[in-house]
Design an enzyme around this catalytic site. Structure first.
Site, PDB file in Angstrom:
ATOM      1  N   ALA A   5       5.838  -6.170  20.285  1.00 19.23           N
ATOM      2  CA  ALA A   5       4.530  -6.466  19.715  1.00 19.23           C
ATOM      3  C   ALA A   5       3.403  -5.903  20.587  1.00 19.23           C
ATOM      4  CB  ALA A   5       4.373  -7.972  19.552  1.00 19.23           C
ATOM      5  N   HIS A   7       0.160 -21.570  47.222  1.00 21.33           N
ATOM      6  CA  HIS A   7       1.346 -22.334  47.604  1.00 21.33           C
ATOM      7  C   HIS A   7       1.213 -23.780  47.126  1.00 21.33           C
ATOM      8  CE1 HIS A   7       4.788 -23.729  49.858  1.00 21.33           C
ATOM      9  NE2 HIS A   7       4.050 -24.759  50.259  1.00 21.33           N
ATOM     10  N   GLY A  53      26.057  -8.789  18.086  1.00 22.07           N
ATOM     11  CA  GLY A  53      25.014  -8.136  18.886  1.00 22.07           C
ATOM     12  C   GLY A  53      24.509  -9.082  19.966  1.00 22.07           C
ATOM     13  N   ALA A  54      24.787  -8.739  21.235  1.00 26.62           N
ATOM     14  CA  ALA A  54      24.301  -9.581  22.343  1.00 26.62           C
ATOM     15  C   ALA A  54      23.080  -8.920  22.967  1.00 26.62           C
ATOM     16  CB  ALA A  54      25.397  -9.792  23.374  1.00 26.62           C
ATOM     17  N   GLY A  55      22.115  -8.541  22.115  1.00 26.64           N
ATOM     18  CA  GLY A  55      20.859  -7.978  22.602  1.00 26.64           C
ATOM     19  C   GLY A  55      19.812  -9.070  22.671  1.00 26.64           C
ATOM     20  N   VAL A  56      18.548  -8.680  22.466  1.00 33.92           N
ATOM     21  CA  VAL A  56      17.452  -9.618  22.681  1.00 33.92           C
ATOM     22  C   VAL A  56      17.474 -10.766  21.663  1.00 33.92           C
ATOM     23  CG1 VAL A  56      15.020  -9.739  23.238  1.00 33.92           C
ATOM     24  CG2 VAL A  56      16.166  -7.570  23.375  1.00 33.92           C
ATOM     25  N   GLY A  60       0.826  -1.203   0.000  1.00 35.70           N
ATOM     26  CA  GLY A  60       0.000   0.000   0.000  1.00 35.70           C
ATOM     27  C   GLY A  60       0.858   1.251   0.000  1.00 35.70           C
TER      28      GLY A  60
HETATM   29  P1  FAD Z   1       5.371  -5.643  11.887  1.00 34.81           P
HETATM   30  O1  FAD Z   1       5.078  -6.812  12.728  1.00 34.81           O
HETATM   31  O2  FAD Z   1       6.746  -5.514  11.329  1.00 34.81           O
HETATM   32  O3  FAD Z   1       4.318  -5.661  10.699  1.00 34.81           O
HETATM   33  C1  FAD Z   1       4.375  -4.768   9.648  1.00 34.81           C
HETATM   34  C2  FAD Z   1       3.668  -5.399   8.461  1.00 34.81           C
HETATM   35  O4  FAD Z   1       3.465  -4.404   7.478  1.00 34.81           O
HETATM   36  C3  FAD Z   1       4.462  -6.506   7.784  1.00 34.81           C
HETATM   37  O5  FAD Z   1       3.612  -7.580   7.470  1.00 34.81           O
HETATM   38  C4  FAD Z   1       4.989  -5.836   6.523  1.00 34.81           C
HETATM   39  O6  FAD Z   1       5.223  -6.749   5.456  1.00 34.81           O
HETATM   40  C5  FAD Z   1       3.815  -4.924   6.207  1.00 34.81           C
HETATM   41  N1  FAD Z   1       4.133  -3.778   5.367  1.00 34.81           N
HETATM   42  C6  FAD Z   1       5.173  -2.926   5.434  1.00 34.81           C
HETATM   43  N2  FAD Z   1       5.066  -1.948   4.512  1.00 34.81           N
HETATM   44  C7  FAD Z   1       3.925  -2.196   3.843  1.00 34.81           C
HETATM   45  C8  FAD Z   1       3.254  -1.547   2.780  1.00 34.81           C
HETATM   46  N3  FAD Z   1       3.730  -0.410   2.239  1.00 34.81           N
HETATM   47  N4  FAD Z   1       2.101  -2.090   2.325  1.00 34.81           N
HETATM   48  C9  FAD Z   1       1.602  -3.224   2.859  1.00 34.81           C
HETATM   49  N5  FAD Z   1       2.186  -3.870   3.872  1.00 34.81           N
HETATM   50  C10 FAD Z   1       3.322  -3.358   4.357  1.00 34.81           C
HETATM   51  N6  FAD Z   1       8.268  -8.490  20.362  1.00 34.81           N
HETATM   52  C11 FAD Z   1       7.681  -8.901  21.498  1.00 34.81           C
HETATM   53  O7  FAD Z   1       6.903  -8.151  22.080  1.00 34.81           O
HETATM   54  N7  FAD Z   1       7.898 -10.161  21.999  1.00 34.81           N
HETATM   55  C12 FAD Z   1       8.737 -11.024  21.399  1.00 34.81           C
HETATM   56  O8  FAD Z   1       8.918 -12.139  21.870  1.00 34.81           O
HETATM   57  C13 FAD Z   1       9.396 -10.621  20.214  1.00 34.81           C
HETATM   58  N8  FAD Z   1      10.228 -11.457  19.580  1.00 34.81           N
HETATM   59  C14 FAD Z   1      10.831 -11.047  18.424  1.00 34.81           C
HETATM   60  C15 FAD Z   1      11.729 -11.903  17.819  1.00 34.81           C
HETATM   61  C16 FAD Z   1      12.374 -11.522  16.665  1.00 34.81           C
HETATM   62  C17 FAD Z   1      13.332 -12.477  16.002  1.00 34.81           C
HETATM   63  C18 FAD Z   1      12.088 -10.250  16.088  1.00 34.81           C
HETATM   64  C19 FAD Z   1      12.732  -9.815  14.803  1.00 34.81           C
HETATM   65  C20 FAD Z   1      11.208  -9.383  16.691  1.00 34.81           C
HETATM   66  C21 FAD Z   1      10.580  -9.770  17.882  1.00 34.81           C
HETATM   67  N9  FAD Z   1       9.706  -8.917  18.548  1.00 34.81           N
HETATM   68  C22 FAD Z   1       9.127  -9.317  19.713  1.00 34.81           C
HETATM   69  C23 FAD Z   1       9.394  -7.569  18.029  1.00 34.81           C
HETATM   70  C24 FAD Z   1       8.049  -7.602  17.284  1.00 34.81           C
HETATM   71  O9  FAD Z   1       8.106  -8.558  16.257  1.00 34.81           O
HETATM   72  C25 FAD Z   1       7.738  -6.227  16.716  1.00 34.81           C
HETATM   73  O10 FAD Z   1       7.821  -5.250  17.731  1.00 34.81           O
HETATM   74  C26 FAD Z   1       6.341  -6.205  16.125  1.00 34.81           C
HETATM   75  O11 FAD Z   1       6.214  -7.149  15.093  1.00 34.81           O
HETATM   76  C27 FAD Z   1       6.004  -4.813  15.581  1.00 34.81           C
HETATM   77  O12 FAD Z   1       4.716  -4.835  15.068  1.00 34.81           O
HETATM   78  P2  FAD Z   1       4.246  -3.860  13.912  1.00 34.81           P
HETATM   79  O13 FAD Z   1       2.810  -4.145  13.695  1.00 34.81           O
HETATM   80  O14 FAD Z   1       4.660  -2.479  14.237  1.00 34.81           O
HETATM   81  O15 FAD Z   1       5.102  -4.270  12.618  1.00 34.81           O
HETATM   82  P1  NAI Z   2      18.801  -5.043  20.447  1.00 33.38           P
HETATM   83  O1  NAI Z   2      18.771  -3.575  20.456  1.00 33.38           O
HETATM   84  O2  NAI Z   2      18.075  -5.788  21.490  1.00 33.38           O
HETATM   85  O3  NAI Z   2      20.313  -5.540  20.529  1.00 33.38           O
HETATM   86  C1  NAI Z   2      21.275  -5.158  19.603  1.00 33.38           C
HETATM   87  C2  NAI Z   2      22.637  -5.317  20.232  1.00 33.38           C
HETATM   88  O4  NAI Z   2      23.608  -5.143  19.216  1.00 33.38           O
HETATM   89  C3  NAI Z   2      22.921  -4.270  21.304  1.00 33.38           C
HETATM   90  O5  NAI Z   2      23.434  -4.884  22.450  1.00 33.38           O
HETATM   91  C4  NAI Z   2      23.926  -3.345  20.631  1.00 33.38           C
HETATM   92  O6  NAI Z   2      24.817  -2.748  21.546  1.00 33.38           O
HETATM   93  C5  NAI Z   2      24.632  -4.308  19.705  1.00 33.38           C
HETATM   94  N1  NAI Z   2      25.263  -3.687  18.545  1.00 33.38           N
HETATM   95  C6  NAI Z   2      24.799  -2.651  17.800  1.00 33.38           C
HETATM   96  N2  NAI Z   2      25.665  -2.398  16.796  1.00 33.38           N
HETATM   97  C7  NAI Z   2      26.670  -3.294  16.902  1.00 33.38           C
HETATM   98  C8  NAI Z   2      27.853  -3.544  16.144  1.00 33.38           C
HETATM   99  N3  NAI Z   2      28.164  -2.814  15.089  1.00 33.38           N
HETATM  100  N4  NAI Z   2      28.659  -4.538  16.551  1.00 33.38           N
HETATM  101  C9  NAI Z   2      28.364  -5.285  17.636  1.00 33.38           C
HETATM  102  N5  NAI Z   2      27.259  -5.092  18.380  1.00 33.38           N
HETATM  103  C10 NAI Z   2      26.428  -4.118  18.023  1.00 33.38           C
HETATM  104  O7  NAI Z   2      18.352  -5.458  18.981  1.00 33.38           O
HETATM  105  P2  NAI Z   2      18.033  -6.885  18.345  1.00 33.38           P
HETATM  106  O8  NAI Z   2      18.541  -7.973  19.212  1.00 33.38           O
HETATM  107  O9  NAI Z   2      18.462  -6.783  16.936  1.00 33.38           O
HETATM  108  O10 NAI Z   2      16.462  -6.929  18.374  1.00 33.38           O
HETATM  109  C11 NAI Z   2      15.711  -5.875  17.775  1.00 33.38           C
HETATM  110  C12 NAI Z   2      14.503  -5.585  18.586  1.00 33.38           C
HETATM  111  O11 NAI Z   2      13.519  -6.594  18.377  1.00 33.38           O
HETATM  112  C13 NAI Z   2      14.705  -5.581  20.088  1.00 33.38           C
HETATM  113  O12 NAI Z   2      15.236  -4.368  20.545  1.00 33.38           O
HETATM  114  C14 NAI Z   2      13.330  -5.787  20.578  1.00 33.38           C
HETATM  115  O13 NAI Z   2      12.661  -4.560  20.568  1.00 33.38           O
HETATM  116  C15 NAI Z   2      12.740  -6.717  19.534  1.00 33.38           C
HETATM  117  N6  NAI Z   2      12.783  -8.091  20.037  1.00 33.38           N
HETATM  118  C16 NAI Z   2      12.076  -8.381  21.158  1.00 33.38           C
HETATM  119  C17 NAI Z   2      12.101  -9.649  21.688  1.00 33.38           C
HETATM  120  C18 NAI Z   2      11.348  -9.916  22.932  1.00 33.38           C
HETATM  121  O14 NAI Z   2      10.536  -9.094  23.316  1.00 33.38           O
HETATM  122  N7  NAI Z   2      11.566 -11.051  23.591  1.00 33.38           N
HETATM  123  C19 NAI Z   2      12.856 -10.729  21.054  1.00 33.38           C
HETATM  124  C20 NAI Z   2      13.602 -10.292  19.900  1.00 33.38           C
HETATM  125  C21 NAI Z   2      13.530  -9.023  19.416  1.00 33.38           C
END
Ligand code: FAD
Ligand code: NAI
Length: 475
Positions: free
Chosen positions: A330, A454, A190-193, A122
């Protein structure tokens, strides 16, 4: 001939699909446009979260944890498994099935709530305060008009400079969920989430995992007590090799895999691995949205600029979720989706960033809500903290999972709960009590006075709340 709607939502992730459902429930004629598709070209509603994020990662975390339990924890319970074997193909297929079930769930909810769905990309093709035109480019081109537009286009993985993802050797989050055989050595930048969750999955399945983190501090967003405990468990007990303060130099790919040259204070190093996951944060996605064409303003990081009500600079154009400021989670996207739908319908909406919970689904899980001790110290707020170890919780002992603790932080004068930090079994579920407490402005004593079942892990919440007043009973 264009199709007219009160609300068109662009993006069908957790932000967009929830906004569309709520808008339809409120009697608004609503459509959602989403372009995600399966390898076979079928629509796959649910966005990043459902397709390559929250859901598939949790499916693999569960499967790999089951495997690890069967291999290492079952004997302690007197259960001996002979011939334990990993069928990775089946594990990945199960994950895909869970994803499909969730895609179908959203499709069903759209039908049930009479949300129109358009599969395709879109973009804004014109309009103003009187209404907006949205063109959908999919199998057929569609022209839609809408009084209100909600942009929920999510985010994309950030790549290292000059190192594009190929999802064969250099993997983003989608590639990290699809590795066809367990790599002997897996690199993670990247040792983030994502790094911790996906690193845990592949370590449990047998990979030797090395994580290269730019910062000198591990998990700086978490409370220090929790981050320290997590560091101990992940590095010492579980064998994740996490290198802090790593500056990535070059990344080269070859027949044998990937070579990463990096430096730390100790000098220059080289990491050789079969595959490399790069998870260094995500960037807002406004690609192909036609934002410039209509003057939709973005900030310097590429996020769509919004006020506290998710209003953009354009009349009746709203934006929510990962594409705007705030945590990329999410449930944050969902809350914004509901709030915006309600505002459009003339009702009020409410999202409190201070009570958005964070969860990292490692084992043990990490979860928190509210302020950390470090934050309160830097803000000069006087507080009292109390903590309770799962080691002293009967249910945790019975489960055989006594790692970690619960920590409550309360205002020194009023006892109001300011933050709760957990590392331990089912932290993702336990944190909900803390969120409720904070939303209702509870005092630590309120939690301490509530009867908790408990034996249950939730007793650790009560005990940590009691510990704020130095009144612990079981430690
Ligand atoms: P999205 O989920 O990214 O959805 C956007 C949608 O819009 C997609 O389907 C995309 O294709 C579509 N789109 C984009 N542009 C257009 C366009 N122009 N026209 C039509 N469609 C379009 N968050 C948590 O809270 N808990 C978790 O456990 C968690 N685990 C994660 C694990 C991983 C590996 C990753 C990458 C993320 C994780 N997240 C988690 C983060 C979470 O996925 C996102 O915060 C969430 O999906 C954001 O929702 P959103 O609706 O903003 O966007
Ligand atoms: P993140 O922000 O959690 O972690 C990225 C890490 O990479 C940070 O520790 C940062 O310092 C490091 N980094 C950045 N640049 C770097 C470089 N050049 N070299 C080495 N390290 C570097 O981001 P991540 O893990 O990519 O996840 C993205 C987002 O997706 C999260 O912030 C979170 O919002 C969402 N997510 C949420 C989950 C959950 O809720 N359980 C699970 C997975 C993702």
């Amino acid at each position: 001939m264009s199709k007219a709607f009160d609300v068109v939502v662009i993006g069908g992730g957790p932000g967009g699909y929830i906004a569309a459902i709520r808008a339809a429930q409120l009697g608004l004629r609503t459509a959602c446009v989403d372009d995600w598709q399966t390898a076979e070209g079928k629509p796959a509603l649910g966005g990043t979260c459902t397709n390559v994020g929250c859901i598939p990662s949790k499916a693999l975390l569960q499967s790999s944890e089951n495997y690890e339990q069967a291999a290492h924890a079952f004997p302690e319970h007197g259960i001996h498994v002979k011939g334990l074997a990993l069928d990775l193909e089946r594990m990945l297929a199960r994950k895909d099935k869970v994803v499909r079930q969730n895609n179908e769930g959203v499709t069903y909810l759209f039908r049930k709530n009479k949300v129109g769905f358009f599969h395709g990309r879109g973009r804004f093709s014109g309009g103003g305060a009187e209404g907006w035109q949205i063109t959908v480019e999919g199998r057929n081109e569609e022209a839609l008009t809408a009084k209100h537009v909600i942009v929920a286009t999510g985010s994309n993985p950030r790549a290292l400079p000059e190192t594009a993802f190929d999802n064969r050797l250099i993997l983003d989050n989608a590639g990290a969920l699809e590795i066809p055989e367990v790599p002997k050595r897996l690199g993670v930048v990247g040792a983030g989430v994502i790094g911790l969750e996906m690193g845990s999955v592949w370590r449990r399945l047998g990979a030797e995992v090395t994580m290269l983190e730019m910062l000198d501090t591990f998990l700086p967003a978490a409370d220090e007590t929790v981050a320290k405990e997590a560091w101990k468990v992940f590095t010492k007990d579980q064998g994740l090799n996490i290198v802090l303060g790593a500056a990535i130099g070059s990344v080269t790919t070859g027949k044998k895999g990937v070579t990463v040259e990096y430096s730390t204070k100790a000098g220059k190093h080289k990491l050789e691995c079969e595959r490399l996951i790069v998870c260094i944060g995500r960037v807002p996605n406004t690609e192909g949205l036609g934002a410039e064409a209509v003057g939709l303003r973005c900030d310097e990081r590429g996020s769509i600029e919004v006020d506290e009500h998710c209003r953009t600079n354009l009349p009746n154009v709203w934006a929510i979720g990962d594409v705007v400021r705030g945590p990329m989670l999410a449930h944050k996207a969902e809350e914004e989706g509901v709030a915006v739908a309600q505002r459009i319908a003339g009702q009020s909406g409410h999202v409190d960033f201070n009570t958005v919970p964070w969860v990292i689904y490692t084992a043990p899980e990490i979860a928190w809500v509210g302020k950390t001790e470090q934050q309160l110290q830097s803000e000069g707020v006087r507080y009292r903290a109390g903590q309770f170890p799962f080691m002293a919780n009967g249910r945790a002992r019975a489960m055989g999972d006594t790692r970690g603790l619960v920590k409550f932080i309360a205002d020194a004068e009023t006892d109001r709960v300011l933050g709760v930090h957990i590392i331990g079994p089912m932290a993702s579920e336990l944190i909900a009590e803390a969120v409720v407490a904070m939303e209702f402005r509870a005092a630590a004593e309120d939690i301490a006075l509530i009867c908790h079942a408990h034996p249950s892990l939730s007793e650790a919440m009560k005990e940590a709340a009691l510990a704020v007043a130095r009144r612990s009973l079981n430690v």
